[in-house]
Design a protein around this motif. Structure first.
Motif, PDB file in Angstrom:
ATOM      1  N   TYR A 269      -7.826   6.919  -2.781  1.00 27.88           N
ATOM      2  CA  TYR A 269      -9.233   7.314  -2.842  1.00 27.88           C
ATOM      3  C   TYR A 269      -9.364   8.891  -3.702  1.00 27.88           C
ATOM      4  CZ  TYR A 269     -10.559   4.203   0.651  1.00 27.88           C
ATOM      5  OH  TYR A 269     -10.861   3.002   1.620  1.00 27.88           O
ATOM      6  N   SER A 279     -12.242   4.797  -6.103  1.00 32.93           N
ATOM      7  CA  SER A 279     -11.277   3.995  -5.519  1.00 32.93           C
ATOM      8  C   SER A 279     -10.379   3.261  -6.357  1.00 32.93           C
ATOM      9  CB  SER A 279     -11.761   3.058  -4.535  1.00 32.93           C
ATOM     10  OG  SER A 279     -12.846   3.460  -3.654  1.00 32.93           O
ATOM     11  N   THR A 281      -7.116   0.672  -6.373  1.00 34.85           N
ATOM     12  CA  THR A 281      -6.402  -0.402  -5.275  1.00 34.85           C
ATOM     13  C   THR A 281      -5.294  -1.160  -6.239  1.00 34.85           C
ATOM     14  OG1 THR A 281      -7.857  -2.245  -5.761  1.00 34.85           O
ATOM     15  CG2 THR A 281      -8.526  -0.808  -4.410  1.00 34.85           C
ATOM     16  N   ALA A 295     -13.805   4.515   3.353  1.00 38.26           N
ATOM     17  CA  ALA A 295     -14.163   5.616   2.633  1.00 38.26           C
ATOM     18  C   ALA A 295     -15.239   5.953   3.296  1.00 38.26           C
ATOM     19  CB  ALA A 295     -14.458   5.144   1.115  1.00 38.26           C
ATOM     20  N   CYS A 306     -20.745   6.281  -3.740  1.00 36.92           N
ATOM     21  CA  CYS A 306     -19.497   5.644  -4.209  1.00 36.92           C
ATOM     22  C   CYS A 306     -19.712   5.354  -5.877  1.00 36.92           C
ATOM     23  CB  CYS A 306     -19.461   4.050  -3.557  1.00 36.92           C
ATOM     24  SG  CYS A 306     -19.044   4.095  -2.034  1.00 36.92           S
TER      25      CYS A 306
END
Lengths: 385, 607
Positions: A269, A279, A281, A295, A306
């Protein structure tokens, strides 16, 4: 209620006619001890992880394998998805005994003396002894974080699978030189899966002293492999939960069972100034909704927004679309991401559904064996902030 | 055993018994659900993580129409072993009869429009957990062994008495839903929770590779809840009720619960298991065939895929319908293979649907003229790789399905022909039918007609179009749709056994006299059968149908069978399958000289 009216019809009328909560008598729940025994609603911890100016991700490789059918055939043939990944007889742990008859010890014994520097020689042995060695690719990304001061810091997320393929990709993106120059300060493993982890000697060939962060839950073979690859740096096992790394960057370890006997996934993050949360991943086995919700409950970030997401989102990894995935596509819209770069286990079909749904998907160039422009593919970059 | 548990949870977790107990159910369910064949055998019909709130999961289980939920109540260390206690909730389907056994308040919650949305994230809602919790499951993890046990505790009947009664305010004023002192809830809680518990236990046996080696059942006098008056809510003994605790242990005995004082049953391997558990889903960890693969053949499923020939004029919405059909079938664990051919936009639709949805493109130009051989080759590949339940042959919008039917008949060793489904654009269809013979052929040969994009057409035009369709094809089922959205069971019936539509009586059988049909002289003719037919005569009659017949279909009844059968004929091939329900018996013949052929056929079968 009259005898000829069943409760359902009556309840439907009550529910649609006047809504819930107009009980003349106090109802069952109102009296229930559960009424007072509230579950602690997920309180937002709002942990301050600091702030960074921008994050740039370079996709070194997202093609973990080149053919779904071959991979699934191997998995099926070896005994299914619960089989220990070290037993498939995939590269680099080929022992020459065939599918499903592999063993970490027998495989590594054949190449250990060549790691991490003589990878071409090792790959020849691996190629001769493993099942479908040419199907192996790998997942790896370079993450560059610009601090508020303007200073840039580099991290690796995963190192891919095939030594041969990964070395090509590392060279193509200049990762080899960055490692040699010690420009990359740490390597984060998202999880222990073959396609993210087994290419480790390629990174160690260029920098055996790099600091490695692994999520809690690695199996003994994985821990041994890190040693056997010639790692000489610091190895940090990250516990489940939030782990701040540098200002504006944290990793989070999710305790989650994954196929092929793997457990736990670590995601990244970032809190990007004036923008919001970003973010990154590997596979997101924990699910994008849990990822985003975590988050929300754990971290304080700019504008409470976001902002961006990058990586494998694990929605339909084999493009085996299921209606439940539509829920995920729709749910992702709730978070209002402004930049989405997806690939790998997201599923091309899913990426296209994101595009159809009008999400701000940053498309790629479909180069270097990446299949589709809907993916932010091999060699493509994305910048947040 | 150790190896198996090691596959479920990593060493770091196994070293922490309490956390291992907490994580075990999710690991068992997740692992069991990785493999479709296994998932199905163990009884799971879908599992979803509740990502919001404090965690938990929802699942559907075979035989129950509602949704189960599992959530953590507490976890503790018990002398070195881990114990996690979880609540099992059952959210009945709003239409399910069981709704009536829950409390009035639960029932109202179940009828609310946001019910299913709330169920998905039920751990966020105290009221849902409180109203719908039916049982508690204990998960024990012992590092010795290591061993696992699961124990379900639930009242046989969970009853709630409302001392003041329950009055619900409705639009028509207050209604006394429960009389004072009456029963607000009377739920068979144990039986309701059992299917979920059994699937969980079966998953444990599967994941550990063997069935449980110990079993225990005990009980205690039950309690009921009473609320209202000055009492608030209190528990009091329920004279006829029992709480039952049913436990299974793998490499450990089920720990006793001192509250459960009435022992009912105790079993330990290798003693013979009591007969009442014969056939229990958790008996063994061995799932023959299904464990390793998605391959239906290893599960003993050998029936041929059903073929849908999907036609429709350019732009009618075939692909949209197809995408929806695929997703619906996927939701029912069905797998659809698609063979496509498109002029001009070769490959595009295939990619939109995702290449790995077993899409094979037959890029040989127009599918109707150059298909020979390539279709079989494409299907051979697709069937050997995927074992689909359905094959959809999606033709180009310019294909005349009549040309395909004999080709399809040659594939009867591989496929069971199910339907010609034709999609027609409600707004542009009339013009296509007027201008293009291909469009008319597509409509004539349809078993199912989807009048699509009805949102773009006005009522009068729709009526006119339907009249025109009926003129061309008196027998097809017509469904008005938008975006191809119609349940497949409405189209094809359950298991594709829908009875064919009887031609509407006011429409005369078509004949060659009709002006619009003269261009290619394809007609249809209807034969009614008043009484059951001799099967052999019928077969002989079918064998004698001339080449002019493009298609025949109907419902027939034979003297040697009680139930009617659906008759499907394409040149060179016919089949008879059980019809879903009884009704008129008839056969429609489509082709050139249909009336004359129908007359001869009628005589041949002795009708």
């Amino acid at each position: 209620m009259s005898d000829n009216m069943n409760r359902r019809d009556f309840l439907k009328g009550a529910a649609t006619g006047v809504g819930v909560g107009l009980l003349g008598a106090m109802g069952l729940y109102s009296y229930s001890p559960a009424r007072k025994q509230h579950f602690t609603q997920a309180e937002r911890k709002m942990t301050d992880i600091g702030m960074c100016r921008s994050v740039k991700v370079t996709n070194i490789s997202e093609t973990s394998w080149f053919d779904n059918g071959t991979l699934m055939g191997d998995i099926k043939g070896a005994g299914g998805l619960l089989v220990n990944q070290y037993d498939y007889n995939w590269p680099p742990f080929g022992n020459g005994k065939g599918l499903g008859k592999g063993s970490y010890d027998e495989g590594i014994a054949q190449i250990k003396h060549l790691l991490p520097n003589k990878l071409d020689e090792a790959w020849e042995i691996i190629h001769a002894n493993s099942v479908n060695p040419d199907n192996a690719g790998g997942y790896a990304a370079l993450v560059e974080v610009e601090e508020m001061s303007g200073n840039k810091r580099k991290f690796l997320l995963d190192v891919g699978w095939s030594y041969k393929w990964c070395d090509e990709c590392f060279k193509r993106e200049g990762i080899d030189k960055m490692l040699e120059n010690k420009e990359i300060e740490a390597l984060f493993f998202s999880h222990e899966h073959f396609d993210h982890f087994w290419g480790l000697p390629v990174a160690l060939k260029y920098d055996p002293e790099i600091t490695i962060y692994i999520p809690e839950g690695f199996y003994p073979e994985g821990l041994q492999y890190i040693k056997d690859c010639g790692h000489k740096g610091k190895l940090i096992t990250v516990k489940t939960g939030l782990n701040p790394v540098i200002p504006g960057m944290a990793s989070y370890v999710f305790a989650i069972p994954i196929i092929c006997r793997v457990y736990g996934e670590q995601s990244l993050y970032f809190n990007v100034a004036e923008k919001g949360l970003v973010s990154v991943t590997g596979c997101c086995h924990q699910g994008i909704i849990r990822f985003a919700e975590t988050a929300y409950t754990e971290i304080k970030y700019e504008n409470d927004k976001c902002y961006g997401i990058y990586g494998g989102l694990h929605i339909s990894p084999f493009d085996d679309w299921d209606p439940k995935y539509d829920d995920l596509v729709i749910s992702l819209g709730d978070y209002g991401f402004e930049r989405i770069g997806c690939n790998h286990c997201t599923g091309v079909l899913c990426a296209k559904k994101f595009i159809t749904a009008g999400y701000p998907v940053v498309e790629g160039t479909a180069r270097f064996r990446s299949k589709d422009k809907a993916y932010l593919g091999n060699g493509d970059t994305i910048t947040f902030g | 055993m150790h190896g198996r548990l090691n596959t479920l949870l990593p060493p770091a977790l196994l070293d922490n018994p309490v956390q291992a107990a907490v994580e075990l159910p999710r690991a068992l369910i997740t692992r069991a659900n990785f493999i479709p064949g296994v998932r199905h055998r163990l009884g799971w019909r879908g599992v979803r993580d509740c990502a919001k709130g404090k965690g938990g999961l929802t699942a559907k289980v075979t035989g129950m129409t509602g949704v189960f939920g599992l959530y953590l109540l507490n976890a503790m260390d018990q002398g070195g072993a881990g114990l996690a206690t979880m609540g099992i909730v059952y959210f009945p389907d709003p239409e399910e009869e069981l709704v009536e056994s829950f409390s009035i308040e639960a029932g109202i919650a179940a009828q609310a429009p946001d019910y299913l949305d709330r169920v998905r994230e039920f751990t966020l809602y105290d009221d849902l957990r409180s109203l719908f919790t039916v049982a508690v499951v204990e998960i024990h993890f012992s590092p010795e062994g290591p061993g696992v046990s699961l124990a379900l505790t639930a009242p046989e009947r969970d009853t709630v008495t409302a001392l003041d009664g329950v009055t619900v305010t409705t639009q028509n004023g207050p209604v006394q839903a429960v009389a004072p002192g009456g029963t607000d809830q009377d739920l068979p809680a144990l039986d309701t929770a059992l299917p979920f518990f059994e699937s969980l236990a079966a998953s444990a046996s599967y994941c550990m590779g063997h069935g449980p080696q110990s079993l225990s059942r005990s009980s205690r006098p039950g309690m009921r809840r009473v609320y209202g008056g000055d009492a608030g809510m209190k528990s009091e003994p329920a004279p006829d009720g029992r709480d039952v605790r049913f436990g299974l242990g793998w490499n450990m005995a089920v720990p006793d619960n001192p509250d459960m004082s009435v022992p009912d049953l105790a079993w330990n391997a290798p003693d013979p298991l009591p007969a009442e558990f014969d056939g229990a889903p958790w008996l063994t960890g061995d799932i023959p065939g299904a464990a390793n693969s998605l391959d239906k053949r290893t599960m003993g499923i050998t029936e041929k895929p059903r073929l849908i020939l999907l036609t429709g004029f350019l732009g009618s919405g075939k692909t949209t319908f197809l995408a929806r059909f695929i997703e619906e079938q996927a939701g029912r664990n069905g797998f659809v293979a698609v063979v496509q051919n498109e002029i001009g936009q070769k490959g595009l639709d295939g990619k939109l649907l995702g290449q790995h949805y077993a899409v094979t493109e037959v890029d040989e130009g127009c599918v109707c003229c150059t298909l020979a051989g390539s279709l079989r080759a494409a299907l051979t590949g697709i069937l050997s790789e995927f074992q689909p339940d359905f094959v959809v042959l999606e033709t180009t919008g310019l294909a005349n399905p009549a040309n395909l039917l004999s080709e399809i008949a040659d594939l009867d060793d591989m496929l069971e022909f199910a339907s010609v489904t034709t999609v027609l654009d409600a707004a542009c269809g009339l013009r296509a039918l007027t201008d293009h013979e291909v469009a008319r052929s597509q409509v004539r040969l349809a078993d199912i007609l989807l009048l699509n994009k009805t949102d773009l057409a006005d009522g009068d035009a729709l009526g006119e179009l339907e009249t025109r369709i009926r003129d061309l094809n008196p027998t097809a089922d017509i469904h008005r749709t938008t975006h191809g959205n119609v349940p497949s069971t409405a189209l094809y019936g359950v298991n594709f056994r829908k009875r064919l539509n009887r031609p509407a009586p006011f429409l005369p059988p078509m004949g060659g006299h009709h002006a619009t049909h003269e261009d290619d002289s394809i007609q249809s003719a209807l034969i009614d059968f008043e009484s059951p037919l001799d099967r052999q005569s019928f077969r002989d009659g079918v064998a004698g149908l001339p080449d002019d017949v493009l298609r025949a279909k109907g419902v027939v009844r034979f003297t040697d069978a009680a139930a009617p059968e659906v008759f499907q004929y394409v040149p060179g091939h016919h089949d008879l399958t059980p019809a879903e329900d009884a009704g008129d018996c008839f056969v429609v013949i489509i082709g050139r000289n249909a009336e004359r052929i129908a007359g001869a056929f009628r005589s041949a079968v002795g009708a």
